[in-house]
Structure formats: structure tokens, C-alpha cells
Design a protein around this motif. Structure first.
Motif, PDB file in Angstrom:
ATOM      1  N   THR A  75       0.993  -1.065  -0.180  1.00 52.00           N
ATOM      2  CA  THR A  75      -0.039  -0.142   0.070  1.00 52.00           C
ATOM      3  C   THR A  75       0.912   1.326   0.017  1.00 52.00           C
ATOM      4  N   LEU A  76       0.724   2.197  -1.017  1.00 52.36           N
ATOM      5  CA  LEU A  76       1.579   3.255  -1.180  1.00 52.36           C
ATOM      6  C   LEU A  76       0.567   4.457  -1.153  1.00 52.36           C
ATOM      7  N   ALA A  77       1.069   5.396  -0.127  1.00 52.74           N
ATOM      8  CA  ALA A  77       0.579   6.731  -0.232  1.00 52.74           C
ATOM      9  C   ALA A  77       1.620   7.642  -0.566  1.00 52.74           C
ATOM     10  N   LEU A  78       1.212   8.248  -1.704  1.00 44.20           N
ATOM     11  CA  LEU A  78       2.134   9.244  -2.420  1.00 44.20           C
ATOM     12  C   LEU A  78       1.950  10.472  -2.663  1.00 44.20           C
ATOM     13  N   GLU A  79       2.970  11.368  -2.510  1.00 45.01           N
ATOM     14  CA  GLU A  79       2.674  12.847  -2.533  1.00 45.01           C
ATOM     15  C   GLU A  79       2.645  13.311  -3.880  1.00 45.01           C
ATOM     16  N   ASN A  80       3.101  12.666  -4.882  1.00 48.59           N
ATOM     17  CA  ASN A  80       3.187  12.818  -6.318  1.00 48.59           C
ATOM     18  C   ASN A  80       2.791  11.410  -6.910  1.00 48.59           C
ATOM     19  N   VAL A  81       1.728  11.391  -7.618  1.00 40.61           N
ATOM     20  CA  VAL A  81       1.567   9.773  -8.387  1.00 40.61           C
ATOM     21  C   VAL A  81       2.372   9.700  -9.481  1.00 40.61           C
ATOM     22  N   ARG A  82       3.261  10.566  -9.908  1.00 38.82           N
ATOM     23  CA  ARG A  82       4.386  10.270 -11.067  1.00 38.82           C
ATOM     24  C   ARG A  82       5.242   9.224 -10.255  1.00 38.82           C
ATOM     25  N   ASP A  83       5.305   9.269  -8.879  1.00 39.91           N
ATOM     26  CA  ASP A  83       6.397   8.347  -8.474  1.00 39.91           C
ATOM     27  C   ASP A  83       5.956   7.052  -8.199  1.00 39.91           C
ATOM     28  N   LEU A  84       4.941   6.450  -8.819  1.00 37.53           N
ATOM     29  CA  LEU A  84       4.438   5.299  -8.587  1.00 37.53           C
ATOM     30  C   LEU A  84       5.543   4.087  -9.011  1.00 37.53           C
ATOM     31  N   ALA A  85       5.881   4.378 -10.103  1.00 43.78           N
ATOM     32  CA  ALA A  85       6.616   3.277 -10.976  1.00 43.78           C
ATOM     33  C   ALA A  85       7.991   3.111 -10.046  1.00 43.78           C
ATOM     34  N   THR A  86       8.512   4.254  -9.498  1.00 43.26           N
ATOM     35  CA  THR A  86       9.890   4.109  -9.008  1.00 43.26           C
ATOM     36  C   THR A  86       9.670   3.675  -7.437  1.00 43.26           C
ATOM     37  N   ALA A  87       8.511   3.796  -6.945  1.00 42.15           N
ATOM     38  CA  ALA A  87       8.225   3.439  -5.422  1.00 42.15           C
ATOM     39  C   ALA A  87       8.109   2.004  -5.815  1.00 42.15           C
ATOM     40  N   ILE A  88       7.424   1.446  -6.719  1.00 42.93           N
ATOM     41  CA  ILE A  88       7.086  -0.051  -6.768  1.00 42.93           C
ATOM     42  C   ILE A  88       8.518  -0.709  -6.925  1.00 42.93           C
ATOM     43  N   ALA A  89       9.339  -0.008  -7.811  1.00 39.81           N
ATOM     44  CA  ALA A  89      10.792  -0.719  -8.231  1.00 39.81           C
ATOM     45  C   ALA A  89      11.392  -0.525  -6.919  1.00 39.81           C
ATOM     46  N   ARG A  90      11.467   0.298  -6.162  1.00 43.82           N
ATOM     47  CA  ARG A  90      12.503   0.169  -4.833  1.00 43.82           C
ATOM     48  C   ARG A  90      11.951  -0.465  -3.675  1.00 43.82           C
ATOM     49  N   CYS A  91      10.497  -0.982  -3.727  1.00 41.78           N
ATOM     50  CA  CYS A  91       9.952  -1.785  -2.695  1.00 41.78           C
ATOM     51  C   CYS A  91      10.467  -3.169  -3.034  1.00 41.78           C
ATOM     52  N   ARG A  92      10.194  -3.498  -4.510  1.00 35.21           N
ATOM     53  CA  ARG A  92      10.781  -4.821  -5.002  1.00 35.21           C
ATOM     54  C   ARG A  92      12.183  -4.922  -4.510  1.00 35.21           C
ATOM     55  N   ARG A  93      12.952  -3.980  -4.899  1.00 31.81           N
ATOM     56  CA  ARG A  93      14.296  -4.047  -4.583  1.00 31.81           C
ATOM     57  C   ARG A  93      14.592  -4.165  -2.974  1.00 31.81           C
ATOM     58  N   LEU A  94      13.824  -3.771  -2.104  1.00 36.56           N
ATOM     59  CA  LEU A  94      14.011  -3.639  -0.419  1.00 36.56           C
ATOM     60  C   LEU A  94      13.931  -4.975  -0.211  1.00 36.56           C
ATOM     61  N   LEU A  95      12.602  -5.901  -0.710  1.00 35.81           N
ATOM     62  CA  LEU A  95      12.488  -7.151  -0.411  1.00 35.81           C
ATOM     63  C   LEU A  95      12.967  -8.301  -1.382  1.00 35.81           C
ATOM     64  N   ASP A  96      14.005  -7.673  -2.029  1.00 40.57           N
ATOM     65  CA  ASP A  96      14.669  -8.672  -3.120  1.00 40.57           C
ATOM     66  C   ASP A  96      13.598  -9.640  -3.747  1.00 40.57           C
ATOM     67  N   LEU A  97      12.531  -9.246  -4.282  1.00 35.10           N
ATOM     68  CA  LEU A  97      11.408 -10.027  -4.806  1.00 35.10           C
ATOM     69  C   LEU A  97      11.741 -10.569  -6.214  1.00 35.10           C
ATOM     70  N   ASP A  98      12.848 -10.042  -6.956  1.00 37.65           N
ATOM     71  CA  ASP A  98      13.317 -10.637  -8.397  1.00 37.65           C
ATOM     72  C   ASP A  98      14.417 -11.724  -8.046  1.00 37.65           C
ATOM     73  N   ALA A  99      14.640 -12.057  -7.028  1.00 34.40           N
ATOM     74  CA  ALA A  99      15.629 -13.129  -6.943  1.00 34.40           C
ATOM     75  C   ALA A  99      15.124 -14.311  -7.562  1.00 34.40           C
ATOM     76  N   ASP A 100      16.046 -15.535  -7.698  1.00 38.50           N
ATOM     77  CA  ASP A 100      15.878 -16.773  -8.365  1.00 38.50           C
ATOM     78  C   ASP A 100      16.068 -17.666  -7.150  1.00 38.50           C
ATOM     79  N   PRO A 101      14.932 -17.980  -6.560  1.00 38.69           N
ATOM     80  CA  PRO A 101      15.046 -19.078  -5.485  1.00 38.69           C
ATOM     81  C   PRO A 101      15.429 -20.249  -5.574  1.00 38.69           C
ATOM     82  N   GLU A 102      15.116 -20.803  -6.872  1.00 38.03           N
ATOM     83  CA  GLU A 102      15.543 -22.230  -7.161  1.00 38.03           C
ATOM     84  C   GLU A 102      17.000 -22.391  -7.386  1.00 38.03           C
TER      85      GLU A 102
END
Length: 497
Positions: free
Chosen positions: A261-288
Motif C-alpha cells: 500500500t503506497l501513499a504518494l505525495e505525487n502519483v508520478r513516483d508510482l513506478a519508482t516506488a514499486i521498483a524500490r519496494c521490490r528491491r527492498l524485499l529482493d523480490l526478483d531473486a531466483d530462489p530455485e
């Protein structure tokens, strides 16, 4: 991988979701491209082409499948593993650098001319930086169109388009339909990944399974800095400093995804915010791939089998992580949080958080430039190290961002007075995402290794760790999970109410 036709075709035959993000399948007879896991009937081999990215398929004239939505699949784990120029450029494109600084800015950050960078991306990905950035904008626009009631004008600018007309034309070209029809069709299928509430949006962050989220969320909770991070109602929450303003994110883990859930001061930052959250949690890793490599060592096999799919607790800002790591040298987790909290309250930008107790963003390097010694209740040597680090980051002597060269960054950090190998490796591991970073002198790593019958001496442990390459950072995370420490508690024993 896309160049190995037989291997790709076998992956598509098995409809294995683990290959989503590695390549896309384009069908000549329909003009559509899909994920490898798409459930539709597999075409004859002579009618199939494989492309390394959605951008390459779009560039070749194919449009995204409306059933499997390949433009919304997890990112390729390849960009997390590699440290070459192409991988660094892809990480920067994912962070929105092309939209903010153009291709010239992207090339300058990677250290090549625009022509050289264009040639490298074309050769490996079948598309240049503009096409790759365009594909990312299409993904964001489609997600918002299908799953929110936001006006199309807001969606266009949130996704990074320069005008409504450009947004409409691009959606028609990439999706073979209009935004209105896309939204109507999605509402009939009840695809509701996002729920609008003013400037607050909730998005489902996809993840490759297995996903042992307790490790990464427990670590983030245990090291949360009061004021800019907290745990509330089963979610990890924090403030974000974004290109066009601040944001507040709430992340709730599930076995196969993360609710964001994102609360943004400027909606232009949506894509960047999502990319940084994915990076924070290392969601694009290859677990196998990690599981296969680490399970080959008898000393780690049982630990990996107990909680497969560990992710590295990373960061939304590389410079922030470096500052926090230096503050945390040779002190407890609790003391490190206290030191960082003083900086947050004294130098961070104030934010409004009606839904919780967040008060400030973590201060930027510019905000820390004139730091007062009274706000650093640490030994003099560490104080000098922090001041030198901030000066180096501000002056460009130390470069830490999604596209920086991992080895060069290590050398720059080690040149800062008081910064040693442990700090450099922690920053490389958690800040820069180097999957092979290995802080061999870390006390927790050494204790865990000895408990498992592995060498406890840093030199001997480093030699032994060679068999874990290129996944030594994930071995560290697995070792940490064996300790009786607060970083392994999720949900934490004490939460903010």
C-alpha cells in the motif's frame, strides 16, 4: 537463455512459472507474446519465437497476451546476479532514470556513450533504452488502467507518459485495444490488484516461490529506525524519499506475494516506488537457483531445506544503507537504531502519516552535509568515518546507486577512513544487491557457521564459501536465520499499536 530454442520450448511445454521474466514467447500466427507459464495451448514450434524481454517483443510488433499479462511478470533475476554494464543499465531503467534524466543521463551513470549503450542493449535485449523504458511505462499504465478507477490523465502521468495522446497511442499499439476497453474487460474479469483511495494505492507485488518472507521481514523489523520505519498491524511500514516528493509504504507478506500500500505525495513516483519496494524485499531473486547451489554443501543443506526461498533484506536507498551501516559498526542492533533515529529526527524531512506513527524521511546526503557532532553520540573515530562518508557521497568520490559498479563501489568505500571489509561487504550485499557479497568477519555469520560444523575462522570460512558462489550473500542470510536473534522474529514480539 532466449537464444536456446529447445530449452525455451521445453520450459513453455512445462508451463513452469519459474521462467517468467527470463524470456517471452511470441506466436507468429496470432501476433501475441506470452509468459512461459501461459496456460493457452502451445503453438507448433515453427510458429514460435523467443525474445529476451517484453520490450523486444513489442519492438518486433507483438502485443501482450490478455490472459497471462507477460508485461506484468516478475523482473528477470539475471539483473540481480550480474554486475556488467547491461545489468547496471537495466537496474537504472527500472528505477526510472530514463524518464527523469533521458538516455544521456543513463549512459553517463553507466559510464558509456549513448551509442555504446544502445549497441550493448540491442545486442543482448533486442531493444534500446527508450524501448525498454517504454515497456516499463506500458506495464505501469496497464496495471493502473485495469485495477483502479483513476482518471486516465492521472494514469498517463503516473506511468511516465508526456501526454494523454502518447498514453492512448502506446496502449493501442502495445495492447491492441483502447484504455477504456482494457478497463472494462478487466472489471468483468474482476482483476483487482489495486484499490484506489485518493493518492493511496494497494498493489500486489508478485514473487517467485518459494518465498521465506519471515527472514527478510524479521530483519527489517528488528533494524527499523523509529520515525522512518515501524511495524503496525502485521505490516512493515516506512517512508520513502522519491524524485517528486515523499511516500509512505506499507508491506504485508503472503506466501506467494506481498501486499504493498503506497501513499504518494505525487502519483508520478508510482513506478519508482514499486521498483524500490521490490528491491527492498529482493523480490526478483531466483530462489530455485540459490537452493540448488547451496544445497550441494552438506553443511548448509538442512538449513536451506528448513526455510527455502530466503531473500536478502535490502534497501530503498543505497546511500541511506551505507550511512546506517557505518553507524552500526561494532554496536548492537538496538544502539544502531538509536543512533539512526537521532539523525532522522534532526535532519529528515517531516511527513504526515494519519495511518501510523511515521514522522520523517531518512535524511539525504545533502541534508546531512552540515551534520552537528552533538547528533552523533558515537566514538570519535566512527564520527569521522561518517562525516567522511557523507562528504564522499556528496562529492561523487563514492558512488552508490542501483547502477553503480559493485567492485568500484567497494574500493571507494574502503578508501573512506574507518570503513573496513565488513562495512563494504554489508553495503555490497544489502545496499547494492551483489549476490556474492560475503562479510566473512561478521560475528553472527561466524557463530552460525561454527554451530553448523563449518569453519569459524574468517579466512577459512572465506575459502570454504567458494563452493557457494555466486550466491554467498544468500548463504549469509541462511546462516543468520539459525541465530537466536530478533532479526529472525516475524511478526516481531513487540509491535507498534
Amino acid at each position: 537463455m532466449h537464444s536456446d530454442f529447445d530449452r525455451c520450448y521445453r520450459a513453455v511445454q512445462s508451463r513452469d512459472s519459474r521462467f517468467d521474466g527470463w524470456f517471452v514467447t511470441a506466436v507468429l500466427t496470432t501476433g501475441i507474446y506470452c509468459r512461459p507459464s501461459c496456460p493457452v495451448r502451445l503453438p507448433l514450434a515453427r510458429n514460435v519465437r523467443f525474445y529476451p524481454s517484453a520490450a523486444a517483443a513489442q519492438r518486433a510488433g507483438f502485443r501482450a497476451c490478455k490472459r497471462c499479462r507477460p508485461d506484468a511478470s516478475p523482473g528477470s533475476p539475471e539483473w540481480n546476479v550480474r554486475g556488467d554494464a547491461v545489468a547496471r543499465a537495466m537496474r537504472l531503467i527500472g528505477d526510472g532514470v530514463v524518464d527523469r534524466e533521458g538516455v544521456l543521463g543513463l549512459a553517463a551513470r553507466v559510464g558509456y556513450t549513448t551509442r555504446q549503450l544502445e549497441r550493448m542493449l540491442q545486442a543482448e535485449l533486442g531493444a534500446g533504452p527508450l524501448a525498454l523504458a517504454r515497456a516499463q511505462r506500458v506495464q505501469t499504465a496497464r496495471m493502473l488502467t485495469e485495477t483502479t478507477e483513476l482518471p486516465f490523465s492521472d494514469i498517463a502521468f503516473a506511468a511516465g507518459f508526456a501526454s494523454i495522446r502518447q498514453f492512448n497511442d502506446t496502449i493501442r499499439s502495445a495492447c491492441d485495444t483502447t484504455p477504456t476497453v482494457l478497463r472494462h474487460t478487466a472489471s468483468q474479469r474482476q482483476w483487482h490488484d489495486l484499490a484506489p483511495a485518493g493518492q493511496t494505492l494497494t498493489v500486489r507485488l508478485t514473487v517467485r516461490t518459494p518465498f521465506a518472507y519471515e527472514g527478510v521481514f524479521g530483519h527489517l523489523a528488528a533494524t527499523a529506525v523509529p520515525g522512518c520505519e515501524e511495524v503496525r498491524d502485521g505490516a512493515y511500514r516506512r517512508t520513502l524519499s522519491l524524485p517528486s516528493g515523499y511516500g509512505i509504504v506499507s508491506l504485508t507478506p503472503q506466501p506467494d506475494h506481498v501486499s504493498c500500500t503506497l501513499a504518494l505525495e505525487n502519483v508520478r513516483d508510482l513506478a519508482t516506488a514499486i521498483a524500490r519496494c521490490r528491491r527492498l524485499l529482493d523480490l526478483d531473486a531466483d530462489p530455485e537457483a540459490v537452493i540448488d547451489a547451496l544445497s550441494s554443501d552438506g553443511g548448509l543443506r538442512a538449513v536451506v531445506a528448513k526455510a527455502p526461498g530466503q531473500r536478502i533484506p535490502r534497501t530503498v536507498d543505497e546511500q541511506e544503507l551505507a550511512v546506517r551501516t557505518v553507524l552500526g559498526q561494532q554496536v548492537s542492533t538496538k544502539a544502531a537504531r538509536t543512533h539512526a533515529s537521532r539523525l532522522v529526527s534532526a535532519y529528515g524531512a517531516a511527513v504526515s502519516d494519519p495511518a501510523g506513527g511515521l514522522t520523517h524521511t531518512f535524511p539525504t546526503v545533502a541534508q546531512l552535509a552540515d551534520i552537528e557532532p552533538d547528533h552523533l553520540a558515537v566514538p570519535g573515530a566512527r564520527r569521522r568515518s561518517l562525516v567522511a562518508l557523507v562528504a564522499g557521497l556528496a562529492g561523487g568520490e563514492v558512488t552508490l546507486d542501483p547502477g553503480c559498479d559493485w567492485q568500484r563501489a567497494r574500493a571507494q568505500l574502503l578508501a573512506v577512513p574507518g570503513v573496513g571489509p565488513w562495512t563494504a561487504e554489508i553495503v555490497a550485499m544489502r545496499g547494492l544487491g551483489d549476490p556474492d557479497a560475503f562479510p566473512a568477519t561478521d560475528l553472527g555469520v561466524r557463530i552460525a557457521a561454527e554451530q553448523l560444523g563449518l569453519p569459524g575462522d574468517p579466512r577459512a570460512l572465506s575459502a570454504h564459501s567458494g563452493r557457494w558462489r555466486p550466491w554467498r550473500a544468500y548463504a549469509v542470510q541462511h546462516l543468520w536465520t539459525t541465530l537466536d536473534h530478533s532479526v529472525n522474529n516475524w511478526p516481531p514480539k513487540e509491535t507498534t499499536k
